[in-house]
Design a protein around this motif. Structure first.
Motif, mmCIF file in Angstrom:
data_model
loop_
_atom_site.group_PDB
_atom_site.id
_atom_site.type_symbol
_atom_site.label_atom_id
_atom_site.label_comp_id
_atom_site.label_asym_id
_atom_site.label_seq_id
_atom_site.Cartn_x
_atom_site.Cartn_y
_atom_site.Cartn_z
ATOM 1 N N GLN A 47 0.863 -1.191 0.000
ATOM 2 C CA GLN A 47 0.000 0.000 0.000
ATOM 3 C C GLN A 47 0.893 1.233 0.000
ATOM 4 N N THR A 48 0.630 2.166 -0.915
ATOM 5 C CA THR A 48 1.480 3.356 -1.034
ATOM 6 C C THR A 48 0.720 4.611 -0.626
ATOM 7 N N THR A 49 1.494 5.578 -0.142
ATOM 8 C CA THR A 49 0.960 6.894 0.203
ATOM 9 C C THR A 49 1.831 7.951 -0.465
ATOM 10 N N ILE A 50 1.192 8.812 -1.255
ATOM 11 C CA ILE A 50 1.919 9.888 -1.928
ATOM 12 C C ILE A 50 2.235 10.980 -0.917
ATOM 13 N N GLY A 51 3.513 11.313 -0.765
ATOM 14 C CA GLY A 51 3.902 12.376 0.155
ATOM 15 C C GLY A 51 3.735 13.742 -0.472
ATOM 16 N N SER A 52 4.169 13.890 -1.723
ATOM 17 C CA SER A 52 4.022 15.160 -2.436
ATOM 18 C C SER A 52 4.087 14.906 -3.931
ATOM 19 N N PHE A 63 6.941 9.388 -2.165
ATOM 20 C CA PHE A 63 5.917 8.466 -1.684
ATOM 21 C C PHE A 63 6.553 7.477 -0.718
ATOM 22 N N THR A 64 5.693 6.799 0.037
ATOM 23 C CA THR A 64 6.109 5.767 0.992
ATOM 24 C C THR A 64 5.259 4.533 0.769
ATOM 25 N N VAL A 65 5.858 3.367 0.932
ATOM 26 C CA VAL A 65 5.116 2.120 0.771
ATOM 27 C C VAL A 65 5.125 1.347 2.086
ATOM 28 N N SER A 88 10.775 4.587 1.770
ATOM 29 C CA SER A 88 10.413 5.920 1.287
ATOM 30 C C SER A 88 11.281 6.318 0.108
ATOM 31 N N VAL A 113 3.253 3.222 -9.112
ATOM 32 C CA VAL A 113 3.043 4.465 -8.358
ATOM 33 C C VAL A 113 3.106 5.626 -9.338
#
Length: 273
Positions: A47-52, A63-65, A88, A113
């Motif tokens: 699961q990834t989260t876009i940081g900027s 992004f971070t996974v 990251s 991503v």
């Protein structure tokens, strides 16, 4: 036959029998044992989260996974680059990225991503067509939005063009770059697969390798089983490419076209398509 009796009564005959056994082993496919396939301890979920997002022309995306399942610790590699222990990634330009995560048992998982352009063009791969294994005829189509038109499109390191479709492509991985009128760019990853299907590869392997005295249950792996062919795909590609499978002692051989079809299928991901 009682070997002890043969030895005691006729040493020369015993030696001849041993020699015969050695010859049989030399010509038998069963002497070519293969290693057991690696067994993954569990599936990996990502699961990834876009940081900027990225600014036009700048590498400001991140992004971070989060990986779960499998066997920790994990390593992380972006677009086939060097693996790292950190989950990251930053200093990224706008575009699409492929992240490969490998666990401690060697199991892998991939996820795409996308880092968007905040103030420029954004794009996506709108379609691909497969290519013949030996005749490049695949294609890639791109869809562009945002930024300022008109857009231009480039494949790998070639020149920009006004058309959003690329034809005559061989199976493989490609980078498509889209540029808008303000010179903002975004890069995408695209894959052209071959038109080789599993049924073709299965027929080649089972006709030539899953035969008596070879991989038909007497020697690991049993290539009469579909899942065993898939599990040993990389091994099969390497051995057929080196022309050591089937072994010369079997009296069988593969044509260059058959070897190429196996390689194309493996490069496509070796699926039961």
């Amino acid at each position: 036959m009682n070997m002890k009796h043969v030895f005691n009564s006729n040493p020369l005959r015993y030696t001849a029998v041993l020699g015969l056994f050695a010859i049989l082993l030399a010509i038998s496919c069963t002497s070519e044992k293969e290693p057991l396939p690696d067994e993954c301890e569990g599936s990996i979920s990502l699961q990834t989260t876009i940081g900027s997002e990225a600014n036009c022309g700048q590498s400001t995306g991140s992004f971070t996974v989060v990986a779960t399942g499998g066997s920790a610790p994990y390593t992380y590699a972006l677009n086939g680059g060097t693996a790292q222990s950190s989950a990251s990634f930053d200093n990224l330009a706008a575009g699409s990225y492929t992240l490969t995560v490998t666990d401690n048992s060697g199991c892998t998982a991939e996820i795409s991503v996308n880092i968007a352009n905040q103030d420029g063009v954004n794009a996506s791969i709108s379609g691909t067509t497969a290519s013949d294994c030996d005749t490049p005829n695949g294609s890639i189509s791109v869809s562009a939005t945002d930024g300022a038109g008109p857009y231009q499109y480039k494949l790998n390191d070639n020149a920009f063009q006004s058309g959003n479709t690329f034809d005559g492509l061989a199976p493989g991985n490609y980078t498509v770059t889209v540029r808008d009128a303000n010179n903002c760019e975004v890069s995408l990853q695209a894959t052209i697969k071959s038109d080789v299907v599993f049924a073709q590869v299965k027929n080649i392997i089972q006709t030539n390798c899953a035969v008596s005295g070879c991989h038909n249950g007497t020697t690991f792996p049993d290539l009469r089983v579909d899942n065993n062919i898939v599990a040993q795909a990389s091994r099969i590609k390497a051995r057929t490419g080196a022309k050591t499978m089937p072994p010369s002692s079997s009296g069988r051989s593969l044509s260059d076209d058959e070897i190429a079809e196996i390689a194309c299928w493996v490069n496509d991901g070796a699926s039961l398509n």
